[in-house]
Design an enzyme around this catalytic site. Structure first.
Site, PDB file in Angstrom:
ATOM      1  CB  ALA A 222      32.325   2.502 -54.795  1.00  0.00           C
ATOM      2  CD  GLU A 244      44.755   0.846 -42.321  1.00  0.00           C
ATOM      3  OE1 GLU A 244      44.415   1.472 -41.296  1.00  0.00           O
ATOM      4  OE2 GLU A 244      44.070  -0.069 -42.809  1.00  0.00           O
ATOM      5  N   GLY A 342      42.030   0.393 -39.276  1.00  0.00           N
ATOM      6  CA  GLY A 342      42.686   1.647 -38.901  1.00  0.00           C
ATOM      7  C   GLY A 342      41.715   2.800 -38.740  1.00  0.00           C
TER       8      GLY A 342
END
Ligand SMILES: CC(=O)SCCNC(=O)CCNC(=O)[C@H](O)C(C)(C)COP(=O)(O)OP(=O)(O)OC[C@H]1O[C@@H](n2cnc3c(N)ncnc32)[C@H](O)[C@@H]1OP(=O)(O)O
Ligand SMILES: CCCC(=O)O
Length: 441
Positions: A222, A244, A342
Site C-alpha cells: 500500500a 527489482e 532485495g
C-alpha cells in the site's frame, strides 16, 4: 533447425511431462508469474506415487498444489525463497520451508553449485518464429536455474506478456526437453491495496525526498502505491527507474509525465527491472515495450549497477526496528513472515549512489488481532527475530511521525532519534529501556 518439427517432437501432455520427475529429484519452479501453475497441479496428482521430491519456488501466485496435496510431506517438500501470504499459511501448517536468499546472489547459488537441480519447470510465452520462448514478466534467476537443470520443461501461456530484455530474457527450443500447452490462464493480478492515513503520511515524507532526476526503486504494498499516486500528481520530472520489481505505480508515474529515464547514467531511456507484478495495466504496459528492459537479478540488484545511477532512492518496508537500529523485515520472533529479498541489496546500493538515499518505512505501531497496540520501534529485536539489515547499513527511517538518518550517529543519538519517531504512547517506555540497556548520553 526446423523449429516447428522441434516443437512438435517435444510437445506432450502435462501428465506425461511430470512423469519425467523421479523420486528424490530437486525441482525448480520459475519465479513469480513464471510459476508453472499447470505443471504444479499435475505434479500434485502424483502425491503417493513418488517420494521425496523437493520443490523450490519464489513468489508462487496463490497456494502451491504440491504443498496442499501432501500434508505428510512424503511425496513433496515445498520450499520458498521468499514467503508470500500463502507461503506463510503453508509454513504455519508445516508444509513449507524458507530458504534464506540475498536476492542478487540467487544466480550464484546455482552457478557455484551451492545447490543442484534436476528438473526446471517454468511458464513462458509461446515460441516465436526464431525458436525462442520469452521469459515474460519474470527474469529473476531463470537463466541460472535453466543452466543448472538436467531437464527443462516449459508450459506456454498466450497471456504472458512479451518482455524485451537487457539480457537473458529467453530460452531456445534447443534447450527445452518438454513443452506443455497450458489452459492459458489469465495472469495473476495483485489486488489494489487499501491506502491508510498512515501510508499517506509516510508517502508524503518520502516524496519530499525525491528530486527531479532521481532514480527509483519501489517495493510491494500500500505504501509504495500511495507514493506512486503522490508522485504522479507532483511536478517531479525526468525520474528514472532501476528497480527489482516493476509495479503499477511506475505506470501511473510514467503516464503523468514524470518518468523519462533520460537522466540515468546506465541503461539510459530504459525502465530496468527483474520481475513485474501488479495488474493488467502493468502487463499491458510492458508487453512489447522497447523502453522496458528485464535483466537477471544479479544485474538489477548488484551494488555497482544500483549505485551507477545518481540520486538512486530505495523505498522499502520493514516490520520492526530496535533501538540499536537493526531492522527486521522478515520475521517476528520465530514466526517467519517474508524474506530478505532485495531489501539489503537496494539499501546498500542506493546509499552508494551519488546523492542516493535508502529509506526504510514502517508505521510506528501495529494493532494486534486482540486489539493491543504494539510499537514497531522496540528496545531490542525479540529472540528469534531475524535481522534483515544490520545497524551499520541503515540510512533513513521513516514513520508517520517523521524521518531520521542513522548514519554516523552514536548509539545514544540513534536511540534518541528512533524514539522521536515512535508512537507517542511508547516514547517514555522506550527511553526507560534505552537507559536500562546502557544506551546513554
Ligand atoms: C517485492 C518487494 O517488496 S521488492 C522490495 C525489496 N524487498 C523487501 O523489502 C523484502 C522485505 N519486505 C517485505 O517482505 C515486506 O515489505 C514486509 C513484510 C516488511 C511488509 O509487507 P506488507 O505487505 O506491508 O506487510 P503486512 O502489513 O501486510 O504484514 C505481513 C504479515 O506480517 C504480519 N506483521 C506485520 N507487522 C508485524 C509485526 N510488527 N509483528 C508481527 N507480525 C507482523 C502481518 O500480520 C501479516 O501476517 P499475516 O499475513 O499472517 O496476517
Ligand atoms: C525475493 C523478491 C521479493 C523481494 O525482494 O521482496
Amino acid at each position: 533447425m526446423d523449429y516447428d518439427r522441434a516443437y512438435n517432437s517435444r510437445l506432450m501432455t502435462a501428465s506425461d511431462a511430470v512423469d519425467l520427475i523421479k523420486s528424490g529429484n530437486w525441482v525448480d519452479y520459475g519465479c513469480f508469474l513464471a510459476t508453472p501453475i499447470t505443471l504444479d497441479r499435475e505434479l500434485a496428482k502424483r502425491a503417493g506415487q513418488i517420494e521425496d521430491v523437493k520443490v523450490r519456488s519464489l513468489g508462487f501466485p496463490g497456494l502451491a498444489a504440491v504443498a496442499k496435496a501432501d500434508p505428510e510431506g512424503r511425496s513433496f517438500r515445498y520450499n520458498s525463497w521468499h514467503f508470500t501470504g500463502a507461503d506463510r499459511k503453508l509454513h504455519d501448517q508445516k508444509v513449507c520451508n524458507y530458504i534464506p536468499l540475498l536476492y542478487h546472489e540467487g544466480p550464484g547459488y546455482y552457478e557455484k553449485h551451492d545447490i543442484t537441480t534436476d528438473v526446471m519447470l517454468l511458464r513462458t510465452t509461446p515460441m516465436d518464429h526464431k525458436g525462442f520462448f520469452n521469459f515474460g514478466v519474470s527474469n529473476s534467476f531463470t537463466r541460472a536455474q535453466i543452466s543448472a537443470a538436467k531437464q527443462v520443461i516449459i508450459e506456454i501461456n498466450e497471456n504472458m506478456p512479451y518482455c524485451y530484455g537487457g539480457n537473458e530474457e529467453q530460452i531456445h527450443i534447443s534447450e527445452v526437453d518438454a513443452i506443455v500447452e497450458s489452459n492459458h490462464e489469465e495472469m495473476f493480478c495483485l489486488p489494489e491495496p487499501a491506502i491508510s492515513d498512515i501510508d499517506q503520511q509516510i508517502a508524503e515524507i518520502v516524496v519530499s525526498q525525491i528530486e527531479n532526476g532521481s532514480c527509483l526503486q519501489l517495493g510491494i504494498g500500500a505504501m509504495p502505491n500511495a507514493i506512486g499516486k503522490l508522485i504522479a500528481s507532483s511536478n517531479l520530472r525526468d525520474l528514472g527507474v532501476h528497480t527489482e520489481m516493476l509495479c503499477d505505480s511506475f505506470v501511473d508515474i510514467y503516464e503523468a509525465g514524470c518518468i523519462s529515464n533520460r537522466g540515468k547514467k546506465q541503461d539510459v531511456g530504459k525502465f530496468v527491472y527483474t520481475f513485474a507484478l501488479g495488474s493488467k495495466k502493468l502487463y499491458d504496459f510492458i508487453d512489447h515495450n522497447p523502453s522496458c528492459s528485464s535483466y537477471p537479478v544479479d544485474y538489477t540488484n548488484h551494488l555497482n549497477n544500483i549505485a551507477a545511477n545518481d540520486k538512486a532512492i530505495a523505498i522499502n518496508n520493514a516490520l520492526e526496528i530496535d533501538l540499536f537500529g537493526q531492522v527486521s523485515s522478515e520475521s517476528s520472533g520465530t514466526r517467519h513472515i517474508s524474506g530478505t529479498g532485495g531489501q539489503l541489496d537496494y539499501t546498500y546500493g542506493c546509499y552508494h549512489s551519488r546523492g542516493g538515499k535508502a529509506l526504510i518505512c514502517l508505521s510506528s505501531s501495529v494493532v494486534d488481532r486482540d486489539g493491543t497496540r504494539k510499537s514497531r520501534i522496540r528496545p531490542f529485536l525479540e529472540p528469534g527475530t531475524i535481522t534483515t539489515l544490520p545497524r551499520v547499513m541503515v540510512n533513513y527511517v521513516v514513520t508517520e511521525y517523521g524521518m531520521i538518518n542513522l548514519k554516523g550517529k552514536s548509539t545514544w543519538e540513534r536511540a534518541k532519534a528512533l524514539i522521536s519517531i515512535a508512537h507517542p504512547e511508547f516514547r517514555d517506555e522506550l527511553m526507560e529501556h534505552a537507559k536500562r540497556m546502557n544506551i546513554h548520553m
